[in-house]
Structures are given as structure tokens and as C-alpha cells.
Scaffold this motif. Structure first.
Motif, PDB file in Angstrom:
ATOM      1  N   SER A 293       0.815  -1.212   0.000  1.00 26.86           N
ATOM      2  CA  SER A 293       0.000   0.000   0.000  1.00 26.86           C
ATOM      3  C   SER A 293       0.853   1.268   0.000  1.00 26.86           C
ATOM      4  N   SER A 294       2.158   1.176   0.345  1.00 31.28           N
ATOM      5  CA  SER A 294       2.959   2.395   0.450  1.00 31.28           C
ATOM      6  C   SER A 294       4.058   2.516  -0.605  1.00 31.28           C
ATOM      7  N   ASN A 295       4.502   1.380  -1.183  1.00 37.63           N
ATOM      8  CA  ASN A 295       5.679   1.421  -2.066  1.00 37.63           C
ATOM      9  C   ASN A 295       5.371   1.902  -3.475  1.00 37.63           C
ATOM     10  N   LYS A 296       6.446   2.300  -4.175  1.00 42.45           N
ATOM     11  CA  LYS A 296       6.359   2.479  -5.634  1.00 42.45           C
ATOM     12  C   LYS A 296       6.271   1.101  -6.281  1.00 42.45           C
ATOM     13  N   LEU A 297       5.724   1.037  -7.481  1.00 42.96           N
ATOM     14  CA  LEU A 297       5.587  -0.265  -8.137  1.00 42.96           C
ATOM     15  C   LEU A 297       6.516  -0.394  -9.333  1.00 42.96           C
ATOM     16  N   ALA A 298       7.049  -1.594  -9.502  1.00 45.15           N
ATOM     17  CA  ALA A 298       7.810  -1.936 -10.706  1.00 45.15           C
ATOM     18  C   ALA A 298       7.316  -3.297 -11.156  1.00 45.15           C
ATOM     19  N   GLY A 299       7.330  -3.543 -12.456  1.00 42.06           N
ATOM     20  CA  GLY A 299       6.804  -4.810 -12.975  1.00 42.06           C
ATOM     21  C   GLY A 299       7.900  -5.843 -13.172  1.00 42.06           C
ATOM     22  N   SER A 300       7.598  -7.098 -12.844  1.00 42.88           N
ATOM     23  CA  SER A 300       8.574  -8.170 -13.018  1.00 42.88           C
ATOM     24  C   SER A 300       8.767  -8.499 -14.502  1.00 42.88           C
ATOM     25  N   ILE A 301      10.012  -8.861 -14.858  1.00 43.30           N
ATOM     26  CA  ILE A 301      10.297  -9.319 -16.231  1.00 43.30           C
ATOM     27  C   ILE A 301       9.940 -10.793 -16.366  1.00 43.30           C
ATOM     28  N   GLN A 302      10.535 -11.596 -15.478  1.00 45.66           N
ATOM     29  CA  GLN A 302      10.392 -13.047 -15.589  1.00 45.66           C
ATOM     30  C   GLN A 302       8.929 -13.474 -15.470  1.00 45.66           C
ATOM     31  N   HIS A 303       8.128 -12.713 -14.748  1.00 45.68           N
ATOM     32  CA  HIS A 303       6.760 -13.164 -14.488  1.00 45.68           C
ATOM     33  C   HIS A 303       5.720 -12.362 -15.256  1.00 45.68           C
ATOM     34  N   GLY A 304       6.145 -11.887 -16.427  1.00 43.45           N
ATOM     35  CA  GLY A 304       5.174 -11.459 -17.428  1.00 43.45           C
ATOM     36  C   GLY A 304       4.507 -10.116 -17.245  1.00 43.45           C
ATOM     37  N   VAL A 305       5.031  -9.231 -16.346  1.00 41.69           N
ATOM     38  CA  VAL A 305       4.373  -7.943 -16.194  1.00 41.69           C
ATOM     39  C   VAL A 305       4.914  -6.927 -17.202  1.00 41.69           C
ATOM     40  N   SER A 306       6.258  -6.811 -17.258  1.00 46.18           N
ATOM     41  CA  SER A 306       6.853  -5.748 -18.063  1.00 46.18           C
ATOM     42  C   SER A 306       7.049  -6.127 -19.526  1.00 46.18           C
ATOM     43  N   VAL A 307       7.263  -7.396 -19.792  1.00 48.74           N
ATOM     44  CA  VAL A 307       7.573  -7.799 -21.169  1.00 48.74           C
ATOM     45  C   VAL A 307       6.608  -8.885 -21.616  1.00 48.74           C
ATOM     46  N   ASN A 308       6.335  -8.923 -22.923  1.00 50.07           N
ATOM     47  CA  ASN A 308       5.456  -9.968 -23.448  1.00 50.07           C
ATOM     48  C   ASN A 308       6.246 -11.268 -23.642  1.00 50.07           C
ATOM     49  N   GLN A 309       5.545 -12.308 -24.064  1.00 46.69           N
ATOM     50  CA  GLN A 309       6.188 -13.633 -24.097  1.00 46.69           C
ATOM     51  C   GLN A 309       7.375 -13.719 -25.062  1.00 46.69           C
ATOM     52  N   PRO A 310       7.263 -13.200 -26.304  1.00 48.61           N
ATOM     53  CA  PRO A 310       8.436 -13.275 -27.186  1.00 48.61           C
ATOM     54  C   PRO A 310       9.638 -12.508 -26.622  1.00 48.61           C
ATOM     55  N   TRP A 311       9.366 -11.365 -26.003  1.00 47.36           N
ATOM     56  CA  TRP A 311      10.449 -10.572 -25.416  1.00 47.36           C
ATOM     57  C   TRP A 311      11.112 -11.354 -24.283  1.00 47.36           C
ATOM     58  N   LEU A 312      10.284 -11.964 -23.437  1.00 50.44           N
ATOM     59  CA  LEU A 312      10.839 -12.761 -22.343  1.00 50.44           C
ATOM     60  C   LEU A 312      11.675 -13.917 -22.889  1.00 50.44           C
ATOM     61  N   ALA A 313      11.187 -14.562 -23.959  1.00 51.74           N
ATOM     62  CA  ALA A 313      11.944 -15.681 -24.536  1.00 51.74           C
ATOM     63  C   ALA A 313      13.307 -15.192 -25.009  1.00 51.74           C
ATOM     64  N   ALA A 314      13.355 -13.982 -25.587  1.00 50.09           N
ATOM     65  CA  ALA A 314      14.629 -13.448 -26.069  1.00 50.09           C
ATOM     66  C   ALA A 314      15.551 -13.107 -24.903  1.00 50.09           C
ATOM     67  N   ILE A 315      14.986 -12.571 -23.810  1.00 53.66           N
ATOM     68  CA  ILE A 315      15.812 -12.266 -22.631  1.00 53.66           C
ATOM     69  C   ILE A 315      16.336 -13.570 -22.020  1.00 53.66           C
ATOM     70  N   THR A 316      15.456 -14.569 -21.902  1.00 55.40           N
ATOM     71  CA  THR A 316      15.866 -15.864 -21.366  1.00 55.40           C
ATOM     72  C   THR A 316      17.022 -16.442 -22.167  1.00 55.40           C
ATOM     73  N   GLU A 317      16.939 -16.278 -23.486  1.00 55.98           N
ATOM     74  CA  GLU A 317      17.991 -16.794 -24.360  1.00 55.98           C
ATOM     75  C   GLU A 317      19.316 -16.077 -24.088  1.00 55.98           C
ATOM     76  N   ALA A 318      19.255 -14.728 -23.979  1.00 60.10           N
ATOM     77  CA  ALA A 318      20.482 -13.958 -23.731  1.00 60.10           C
ATOM     78  C   ALA A 318      21.095 -14.346 -22.389  1.00 60.10           C
ATOM     79  N   VAL A 319      20.235 -14.540 -21.374  1.00 58.51           N
ATOM     80  CA  VAL A 319      20.748 -14.907 -20.052  1.00 58.51           C
ATOM     81  C   VAL A 319      21.326 -16.325 -20.080  1.00 58.51           C
ATOM     82  N   GLY A 320      20.629 -17.228 -20.766  1.00 58.39           N
ATOM     83  CA  GLY A 320      21.119 -18.605 -20.871  1.00 58.39           C
ATOM     84  C   GLY A 320      22.476 -18.670 -21.538  1.00 58.39           C
ATOM     85  N   LEU A 321      22.654 -17.882 -22.598  1.00 58.67           N
ATOM     86  CA  LEU A 321      23.948 -17.863 -23.287  1.00 58.67           C
ATOM     87  C   LEU A 321      25.009 -17.234 -22.388  1.00 58.67           C
TER      88      LEU A 321
END
Lengths: 433, 295
Positions: A382-410
């Protein structure tokens, strides 16, 4: 002549039966409820989710009970598909949507993850429901803003999880001479070094997605909330020196990580067992630490394990939310709306969340139901600022997440920070909208 | 006259027509559809997709992940094919020497083949757990107990894919054994006798008589193992999930279709998998057709 006829009839029969198999076969047909319903006047509502694990399945059952009490005309059909973060459920859902046989309502992470479905025209605009139930007054304004797409809202959030939580073992920290949980990324790195000198695992990690989870936390902690949130706007600069600095810290932190475990649970367990000092994971880990054996570790909070906001993220709630949707062409649209009303209601959310180990999205929830960690979370929400999670689908859509996952995996293989940054920048350029 | 002749071939044709139609649509039709999709720019689910020729097939070589998954597939294939052939041959060789209760042993060795790769993978996921020291379970616990060094198994950056081949070898070597055993048994006793009369040692009999006659069996085994290996998916997903450290083209294809929502890319990878399997299968088909004609 008779033999000839017999052969022809056999082949026709076999052809027909094969065709019949092709039409009615497959796992989906057996999963979807009978259209006309075997139970007389009661109509089924097919609710599709991936809540089959301990805690989450209990929460779903609690909501189901309320739903069936309030709607005697409907029966609840649980179409849950097992599998951690919904991988398999999402794949099956996609084939159902493409075949135009959607479930009446399905679970999805609120935010950008739903964009693909929205773009493909699979979801109905739920603004009417928000107006009818006056939901804009009970959900935090910033949440409503972050889940809106072009001014329309396509889902009803039923809970809120926090992803920026640092879990630690107080005894291991004390032994290493660390007085309190680190407040900044630099302090965190210094503490990791101190733990390493004592011969314990400084930071435990699990399978590859937990590393992406760590990355979102380091990005937020290093760049600050506003700069982090700006990364997901179209035209954002992922090549900036700020991002470079964050990624260098990320690489440094990763150099203190222990051997990767099979998933997030064994990694969290290393902290609970006193083998590792720190673990960064969402607050679903609280349930795992705290719940009695059979599903949990039965540990005591504050003594066996403790928590703090991930380094550098105090005052910010990095959130994710499970939500329900209304697919276009749902067989039982009225039943689905009845379900959404339960999911949005105070009663439904208060039944679901204490069991699932999350907090309600509504501001007017019964605070006495949420104790220990959940009380902390509710206060911060109730008091904090909000930021959206990447891994859990708030900030990025599924293709974007797949591309980030790939970069992190590499990156895990190559340890190449430059390539990681390039991969992230390319992912943003291709997918930001 | 025509009707009379039709009586001889028409019933047969009608009998096989359903399967010809079904295979035509669901195998070759789908293959063709996949190749066509791979040659379009349909990179999300809603766009129409224009014809772009072979561009996707060329572009994919720019992606580091593609190189990684191809390399992994090659390492896996070499380890799996060589391992299963050697182990299968060895088992068959021992059985051929004659042991008591051969039928039982044969059943035991052949049994793993009846299990799906997914079930194998789930068991081996536990056996090949990378936990060491106190956390060791499965094989690492056993190794610790008998004083052998513990391993990272499939998480090892260099040998991971070779370790991933171990469950596959476990699963398929019994089948290779059955093939070889049939091959061994197919060598006429007179040939061996003749060689012995000519003064061949027992090793010489194998070296000059039996092994050359096993060549066709070896080739069949190689082709069966090779094509299983190139399209491996279920085993990898069951053991490690979709992690890049064990990425192979089939897993990459799944990610492209279901996570990246990029049908054209998925179809391109699928086409490459089909082509790589065809490299194994087509020479075999040509060879077996020729052999059939000769006999």
C-alpha cells in the motif's frame, strides 16, 4: 465377387473409423467438459489454470467453494494443467485458442504477458466489469495503469506476489560478520565476499529462469525504479552506461553463485539448511520455508530464515499478479463472468490468498488474515512504488521474455557481459511496443 | 477384360487407400505445409506472411543459440550412437557365447526400450542430479560412497551433452543387442566351421567371417539410432527442462513456436531437423531398395 465386396466394405469401414479417430481424438477433447453437460440444468464453467501444487491448489478450492455457493446454477470444472510456471498450460492453451475452443476463463500473468492474446483478438475487454463492480476504486491506481492496454483492461487480478525479496540465513550471516541485510548492490557484493571467505555458498541459484529472476532484481536495484520502468517503453536505451553498470554488477554477483540446483526450491533449501547465505526469489518462497512438511520445510521465520527487499530496491514493490480473463467465444460466457466476479471480490481474494501465500490485489482486504511475512508485504504494497517483473510477465510480453531468457542462458555459458547487453538491446528493439 | 484385370489389383488398392490418403495428408502434406511456412516472414501469429525464399534458413545461422544447439546435437549424436552400438554389440557378443537363461537376460536388456523417453528422463533426472557432497543424490551419492569423484553430469559445460546421452544409451542398447544377436545367429555355422578348418583362430573367425557379415545389421542400427538422436526432444526436456545449457534444435523449435510465438522460425528449425534426418534415412532407403531388387 463376394470376396471383392467384403474387401471393399472392410476398407470403407476402416477408413471411416480412422476418420472418426482423427476427429474426436487427442487429449483436448477428453479434457473439455461436455457441451450439453451431463448434470441436467447445471452448466459447467471451465476454469483453466496451472494451480496444481500445494498451497495454490488449496486456494483455488477455497474460491471454488464460494463460487458454487453463490452460483447454484453452475458447476466448477477445474481444467488445471500441472507444471511450475505454467509452461505446459500455456502451450496447451495456445492450441485451444487457435482451434477456437477456448476455456471459459483462463489464468495468465497480468500485464504484458497477455499482450499476445490481446493482439490476436482472443480476449474480451473487461472495462464493463470494472465499471459495474467499481473495481478501479479498490485496486491501486498504479496497478490499474500498468495492466491497461490502450485504456482497456483485459483481466481481473486475484492476487499480488512480490518478486524482489532477498532471503537469507541469519546464522550464516552472523558467522560471516554481516550485521544486517545489505541495502545496496555494493554492500551486497561485499557481503557475498565475506560469506565466501567463511567457505559457505554466498548465493544459491536454481535453473536458468531463476537467473533471469536475479537479473531483474539487479537491474532494479542498480538503476532505480524510474529508470527500470523506463526500460520497457518503446525506444528505451538498453545500451546506456547505466545498464552496462548494472550488468557488470550482475556478472560480479553471478561469480559468487553456487552450483545451479534443479529448480528454485532446492536453491531456497540451501539457505534454509544453512549451506548458503542468500537467495533472491519471489515471495512464494515464504510458503515453502514456512509451511509444515509435506509441501514446506517447516522453518521458523526470523530465526531459521529471514527476508528483506532485494539490495537497492527498498521502497519498491516489484510485483506480479495472477489474473483471470474472458476469452472471446467462451461457451459459457455468463458463467465465466460469474467466476470473474468471485475472483474480484473481497471474499474470494481473502479465501484464496492466505492459502496461496500471496496478498490480495484489493486495498480493502481483511488485514487480520495476513500475518508474519504477508503482513509486511501488505504494508509495503500500500505504500511502495511499483515496478513490474520481467520473468513473471508484467513488463515484457512472451516473445520478449523468450529473447531475454535466451540472452541470459547464453551468458551463463559464456560469461560475456557485452554479448548479454547486446542480446538484451536486440530483444527490446524487436519487441518493445 | 479391364474389369477382369481390375479384380486382381483393385481390392488391394482399396485396402491400402485409406492409409495412403492419411499419410499423404498428415505426413507429406504437413511436411510440405511446414516447408512453405518456413519460407515466409510470418514471425507472429496474426500477420499474413509473405514469401521470402530461403532467407529464414540463412538468417538462423546468425544466431549464437542455433550454433550452440547444433553443436549439442552433434555431441549427443556421436556419444549416443557410438555408445549404444558398442554396448549393444558387447551384450550381443556375450550372449552369443552362450549363457544360462539367455531368454531372461534378453528380456531384461530389451525391457528399457518399452519405456518412454519421458519416464526414462524423469528417473535419470534424479540419478544425474548435480548435487555434490551432503546434497548428493542418485549416482553422485553412489560415487561418493565408493570413493569416485562426483560429477556435474548434464550441467558440465564441456561434457554435459555427452552425459545426457547416457540415459539414451541405457534405453536403446538392448535393442541394438537384439539386432546384433539376430545378426550373429544369421551367420551360418558352416562358414565358421570352414574358417576353423582353414586354420583360423576363434578371434580370426570373428574378425574375417562374422563381423563382415554383420555390416548390414550395423548399418540398420546406425540409421535407427541416428534419426532418433537428431530429433531428440522428450528426453532432454524431462531431464533438464528447456535450459540453454542442454539446448538442441528440437527444444529450440519448441521455444520458437510456443515461447517466442514465431511460427516461421519454428518451421525453419523443423525443416532443418527433417533434412538432417533425411541425410540418414534416404541413403538407407536407396540401399534397401537396391538390395531388394538384387535378391
Amino acid at each position: 465377387m463376394r470376396r471383392w465386396l467384403a474387401t471393399v466394405s472392410i476398407s470403407i469401414v476402416s477408413a471411416l473409423s480412422l476418420v472418426a479417430c482423427g476427429g474426436g481424438g487427442g487429449g483436448q477433447a477428453s479434457q473439455s467438459p461436455a457441451a450439453s453437460g451431463g448434470g441436467g440444468e447445471k452448466k459447467q464453467v471451465e476454469v483453466f489454470s496451472w494451480w496444481t501444487g500445494p498451497g495454490e491448489a488449496d486456494g483455488l478450492q477455497a474460491m471454488k467453494k464460494i463460487f458454487e455457493q453463490q452460483n447454484p446454477n453452475y458447476t466448477f470444472f477445474d481444467a488445471a494443467v500441472a507444471g511450475g510456471s505454467g509452461d505446459k498450460a500455456k502451450a496447451l492453451l495456445q492450441s485451444k485458442l487457435q482451434a477456437n475452443t477456448p476455456p471459459d476463463t483462463f489464468q495468465g500473468h497480468a500485464g504484458a504477458e497477455l499482450q499476445g492474446y490481446i493482439k490476436a483478438g482472443n480476449l474480451e475487454d473487461l472495462t464493463f466489469l470494472y465499471d459495474e463492480l467499481k473495481l478501479k476504486d479498490v485496486f491501486p491506481a498504479q496497478l490499474v495503469e500498468q495492466i491497461s492496454v490502450d485504456g482497456k483492461i483485459y483481466s481481473v487480478p486475484v492476487n499480488i506476489h512480490r518478486s524482489n525479496v532477498l532471503w537469507f540465513n541469519p546464522a550464516v550471516l552472523k558467522d560471516a560478520g554481516v550485521a544486517a541485510a545489505p541495502k545496496t548492490i555494493d554492500e551486497f557484493i561485499a557481503d557475498l565476499e565475506k560469506v565466501k571467505a567463511k567457505g559457505k555458498i554466498p548465493l544459491s541459484i536454481g535453473s536458468e529462469w531463476t537467473v533471469t529472476h536475479l537479473l531483474e532484481n539487479v537491474l532494479l536495484g542498480s538503476m532505480g525504479t524510474d529508470a527500470y520502468n523506463a526500460l520497457f517503453k518503446p525506444g528505451a536505451d538498453w545500451n546506456s552506461p547505466q545498464v552496462t553498470k548494472a550488468l557488470e554488477s550482475f556478472a560480479k554477483i553471478m561469480s559468487y553463485a553456487g552450483d545451479p540446483q534443479d529448480d528454485w526450491q532446492p536453491a531456497a533449501k540451501q539457505v534454509a539448511d544453512g549451506e548458503a547465505a542468500f537467495n533472491i526469489m519471489g515471495d512464494w518462497a515464504y510458503g515453502y520455508f514456512h509451511n509444515p512438511p509435506e509441501g514446506g520445510l517447516g522453518k521458523k521465520s526470523k530465526t531459521d530464515f529471514d527476508w528483506a527487499p532485494a539490495p537497492g530496491t527498498e521502497g519498491t514493490y516489484m510485483w506480479l499478479s495472477d489474473s483471470f480473463t474472458l476469452p472471446k467465444g467462451a461457451k459459457n460466457r455468463d458463467g465465466a463472468i460469474a467466476w470473474l466476479k468471485v475472483a474480484a471480490s473481497k471474499e474470494g481474494q481473502d479465501a484464496f490468498n492466505p492459502k496461496k501465500g500471496s496478498i490480495p490485489a484489493r486495498k480493502d482486504a481483511d488485514q487480520s488474515l495476513y500475518t508474519d511475512y504477508l503482513a509486511d508485504a501488505l504494508k509495503d504494497w500500500s505504500s511502495n512504488k511499483l515496478a513490474g517483473s520481467i520473468q513473471h510477465g508484467v513488463s515484457v510480453n512472451q516473445p520478449w521474455l523468450a529473447a531475454i531468457t535466451e540472452a541470459v542462458g547464453l551468458f551463463i555459458g559464456s560469461k560475456d557481459v557485452k554479448a548479454l547487453q547486446q542480446g538484451l538491446a536486440d530483444a527490446a528493439k524487436a519487441n518493445a511496443q | 477384360m479391364l474389369v477382369r484385370r481390375a479384380r486382381t489389383w483393385l481390392p488391394g488398392l482399396l485396402l491400402v487407400t485409406p492409409s495412403i490418403v492419411l499419410i499423404g495428408v498428415f505426413v507429406y502434406g504437413m511436411l510440405g505445409w511446414n516447408f512453405r511456412l518456413a519460407m515466409t516472414d510470418k514471425h507472429d501469429e496474426v500477420s499474413e506472411g509473405k514469401f521470402v525464399g530461403l532467407r529464414n534458413f540463412i538468417d538462423i545461422w546468425d544466431q549464437p543459440r542455433w550454433h550452440l544447439s547444433v553443436n549439442h546435437a552433434i555431441v549427443f549424436t556421436v556419444a549416443f550412437v557410438v555408445g549404444a552400438l558398442l554396448l549393444g554389440w558387447l551384450l550381443a557378443f556375450l550372449m552369443e557365447k552362450g549363457i544360462r537363461g539367455e531368454g531372461t537376460f534378453r528380456a531384461i536388456y530389451l525391457f528399457p526400450m518399452a519405456i518412454s523417453f519421458v519416464a526414462t528422463g524423469i528417473v535419470w533426472r534424479w540419478l544425474m542430479n548435480s548435487g555434490t557432497g551432503e546434497r548428493a543424490v542418485g549416482l553422485n551419492r553412489l560415487f561418493d560412497w565408493i570413493g569416485l569423484p562426483q560429477w556435474q553430469w548434464f550441467r558440465d559445460p564441456d561434457w554435459g551433452m555427452a552425459a545426457m546421452a547416457i540415459p539414451a544409451i541405457w534405453q536403446m542398447s538392448g535393442y541394438v543387442m537384439a539386432l546384433f544377436l539376430a545378426g550373429f545367429r544369421g551367420v551360418p555355422e558352416e562358414l565358421r566351421e570352414a574358417a576353423r578348418v582353414d586354420g583360423c583362430t576363434e578371434w580370426g573367425v570373428y574378425r574375417h567371417v562374422v563381423l563382415p557379415l554383420l555390416r548390414p545389421v550395423t548399418l540398420s542400427a546406425l540409421i535407427i539410432l541416428g534419426h532418433i538422436s537428431l530429433k531428440v526432444f522428450d528426453l532432454i526436456v524431462a531431464v533438464s527442462g528447456k535450459q540453454i545449457i542442454t539446448d538442441v534444435p528440437a527444444v529450440f523449435m519448441w521455444v520458437a513456436v510456443f515461447d517466442s510465438h514465431d511460427p516461421a522460425k519454428g518451421a525453419t528449425i523443423a525443416s532443418y531437423i527433417v533434412l538432417s534426418v533425411a541425410i540418414f534415412v534416404i541413403p538407407y532407403l536407396i540401399w534397401s531398395v537396391r538390395k531388394e531388387r538384387r535378391s
